[in-house]
Structure formats: C-alpha cells, structure tokens
Scaffold this motif. Sequence first.
Motif, PDB file in Angstrom:
ATOM      1  N   GLU A  45     -80.649 -27.827  90.924  1.00  0.00           N
ATOM      2  CA  GLU A  45     -79.986 -27.317  92.126  1.00  0.00           C
ATOM      3  C   GLU A  45     -79.726 -25.810  92.002  1.00  0.00           C
ATOM      4  N   VAL A  46     -79.422 -25.356  90.794  1.00  0.00           N
ATOM      5  CA  VAL A  46     -79.263 -23.932  90.516  1.00  0.00           C
ATOM      6  C   VAL A  46     -80.436 -23.525  89.635  1.00  0.00           C
ATOM      7  N   ARG A  47     -81.398 -22.821  90.220  1.00  0.00           N
ATOM      8  CA  ARG A  47     -82.604 -22.429  89.484  1.00  0.00           C
ATOM      9  C   ARG A  47     -82.450 -21.022  88.940  1.00  0.00           C
ATOM     10  N   ILE A  48     -82.728 -20.898  87.635  1.00  0.00           N
ATOM     11  CA  ILE A  48     -82.674 -19.617  86.950  1.00  0.00           C
ATOM     12  C   ILE A  48     -84.027 -19.394  86.299  1.00  0.00           C
ATOM     13  N   ASN A  49     -84.734 -18.379  86.759  1.00  0.00           N
ATOM     14  CA  ASN A  49     -86.084 -18.105  86.289  1.00  0.00           C
ATOM     15  C   ASN A  49     -86.025 -17.168  85.089  1.00  0.00           C
ATOM     16  N   ASP A  50     -85.818 -17.747  83.917  1.00  0.00           N
ATOM     17  CA  ASP A  50     -85.740 -16.982  82.678  1.00  0.00           C
ATOM     18  C   ASP A  50     -86.257 -17.865  81.550  1.00  0.00           C
ATOM     19  N   VAL A  51     -87.069 -17.311  80.637  1.00  0.00           N
ATOM     20  CA  VAL A  51     -87.667 -18.110  79.567  1.00  0.00           C
ATOM     21  C   VAL A  51     -86.627 -18.671  78.600  1.00  0.00           C
ATOM     22  N   SER A  52     -85.426 -18.082  78.549  1.00  0.00           N
ATOM     23  CA  SER A  52     -84.384 -18.587  77.654  1.00  0.00           C
ATOM     24  C   SER A  52     -83.624 -19.768  78.247  1.00  0.00           C
ATOM     25  N   VAL A  53     -83.928 -20.117  79.507  1.00  0.00           N
ATOM     26  CA  VAL A  53     -83.268 -21.224  80.190  1.00  0.00           C
ATOM     27  C   VAL A  53     -84.214 -22.421  80.206  1.00  0.00           C
ATOM     28  N   SER A  54     -83.719 -23.579  79.762  1.00  0.00           N
ATOM     29  CA  SER A  54     -84.517 -24.811  79.753  1.00  0.00           C
ATOM     30  C   SER A  54     -84.721 -25.330  81.171  1.00  0.00           C
ATOM     31  N   ARG A  55     -85.684 -26.240  81.334  1.00  0.00           N
ATOM     32  CA  ARG A  55     -85.938 -26.811  82.666  1.00  0.00           C
ATOM     33  C   ARG A  55     -84.687 -27.483  83.227  1.00  0.00           C
ATOM     34  N   HIS A  56     -84.013 -28.271  82.393  1.00  0.00           N
ATOM     35  CA  HIS A  56     -82.686 -28.821  82.755  1.00  0.00           C
ATOM     36  C   HIS A  56     -81.749 -28.386  81.639  1.00  0.00           C
ATOM     37  N   HIS A  57     -81.208 -27.206  81.796  1.00  0.00           N
ATOM     38  CA  HIS A  57     -80.429 -26.552  80.756  1.00  0.00           C
ATOM     39  C   HIS A  57     -79.031 -27.155  80.610  1.00  0.00           C
ATOM     40  N   SER A  58     -78.337 -27.286  81.735  1.00  0.00           N
ATOM     41  CA  SER A  58     -76.966 -27.797  81.716  1.00  0.00           C
ATOM     42  C   SER A  58     -76.616 -28.384  83.077  1.00  0.00           C
ATOM     43  N   SER A  59     -75.423 -28.952  83.165  1.00  0.00           N
ATOM     44  CA  SER A  59     -74.956 -29.543  84.424  1.00  0.00           C
ATOM     45  C   SER A  59     -73.520 -29.123  84.694  1.00  0.00           C
ATOM     46  N   LEU A  60     -73.217 -28.964  85.967  1.00  0.00           N
ATOM     47  CA  LEU A  60     -71.846 -28.759  86.422  1.00  0.00           C
ATOM     48  C   LEU A  60     -71.377 -30.070  87.025  1.00  0.00           C
ATOM     49  N   ILE A  61     -70.198 -30.517  86.615  1.00  0.00           N
ATOM     50  CA  ILE A  61     -69.687 -31.819  87.041  1.00  0.00           C
ATOM     51  C   ILE A  61     -68.290 -31.640  87.620  1.00  0.00           C
ATOM     52  N   LEU A  62     -68.070 -32.178  88.825  1.00  0.00           N
ATOM     53  CA  LEU A  62     -66.741 -32.175  89.425  1.00  0.00           C
ATOM     54  C   LEU A  62     -65.970 -33.369  88.869  1.00  0.00           C
ATOM     55  N   LEU A  63     -64.859 -33.090  88.202  1.00  0.00           N
ATOM     56  CA  LEU A  63     -64.036 -34.149  87.610  1.00  0.00           C
ATOM     57  C   LEU A  63     -63.030 -34.666  88.629  1.00  0.00           C
ATOM     58  N   GLN A  64     -62.447 -35.816  88.345  1.00  0.00           N
ATOM     59  CA  GLN A  64     -61.520 -36.453  89.291  1.00  0.00           C
ATOM     60  C   GLN A  64     -60.285 -35.600  89.576  1.00  0.00           C
ATOM     61  N   ASP A  65     -59.874 -34.785  88.606  1.00  0.00           N
ATOM     62  CA  ASP A  65     -58.691 -33.951  88.820  1.00  0.00           C
ATOM     63  C   ASP A  65     -59.010 -32.667  89.588  1.00  0.00           C
ATOM     64  N   GLY A  66     -60.277 -32.488  90.011  1.00  0.00           N
ATOM     65  CA  GLY A  66     -60.676 -31.322  90.784  1.00  0.00           C
ATOM     66  C   GLY A  66     -61.216 -30.175  89.954  1.00  0.00           C
TER      67      GLY A  66
END
Length: 85
Positions: free
Chosen positions: A46-67
């Motif tokens: 969903e957030v694409r970063i075109n840089d060789v140091s960034v993996s295809r699926h590098h990380s994830s942002l997660i909304l937690l229940q507490d906001g």
Amino acid sequence: MTYEIHEGSANYIVLESFTLARSKTIHVINFDAAKVSRIGRGINAEVRINDVSVSRHHSSLILLQDGSIAITDNHSKFGTAKLVR
C-alpha cells in the motif's frame, strides 16, 4: 499544511517521504479501509518505496485496538527502525 481526508475516515495516518533528489511523496493510509498496511517496493504494498534497500514487503503498519499504530518488520534484509518517543 492541510490535507483533505475523505469524509467518514476517522482512523488515518499521513506519511511523508523524501528522496536524495529532494522530491517529496505523501502517503495517506486509511485504517478504516484495512487495519494493516504493507510497506515495501513490491506491487502489493500500500505504501510503495522505490529503493533497493527496501524489501518487496519490508514492514507493516497495524492499527491496534487502543488506537495506536505499531510497525512490524517482515524479516527484511536491512531491518526497520522504530521511533520511540
């Protein structure tokens, strides 16, 4: 700076990224549409970063229940830095 967010979107985050060429990209992640957003250089991110140091699926942002929002590393080669405040 003010950004227009779709009406009814209560849970969102605005990310700003810079490149060495000094160009700026704005990413608006709407957590009302999905509680998890992938960051990476792959076409499925969903957030694409075109840089060789960034993996295809590098990380994830997660909304937690507490906001709060958590960032998780997806076993990327160079890791994911976590900002602690």
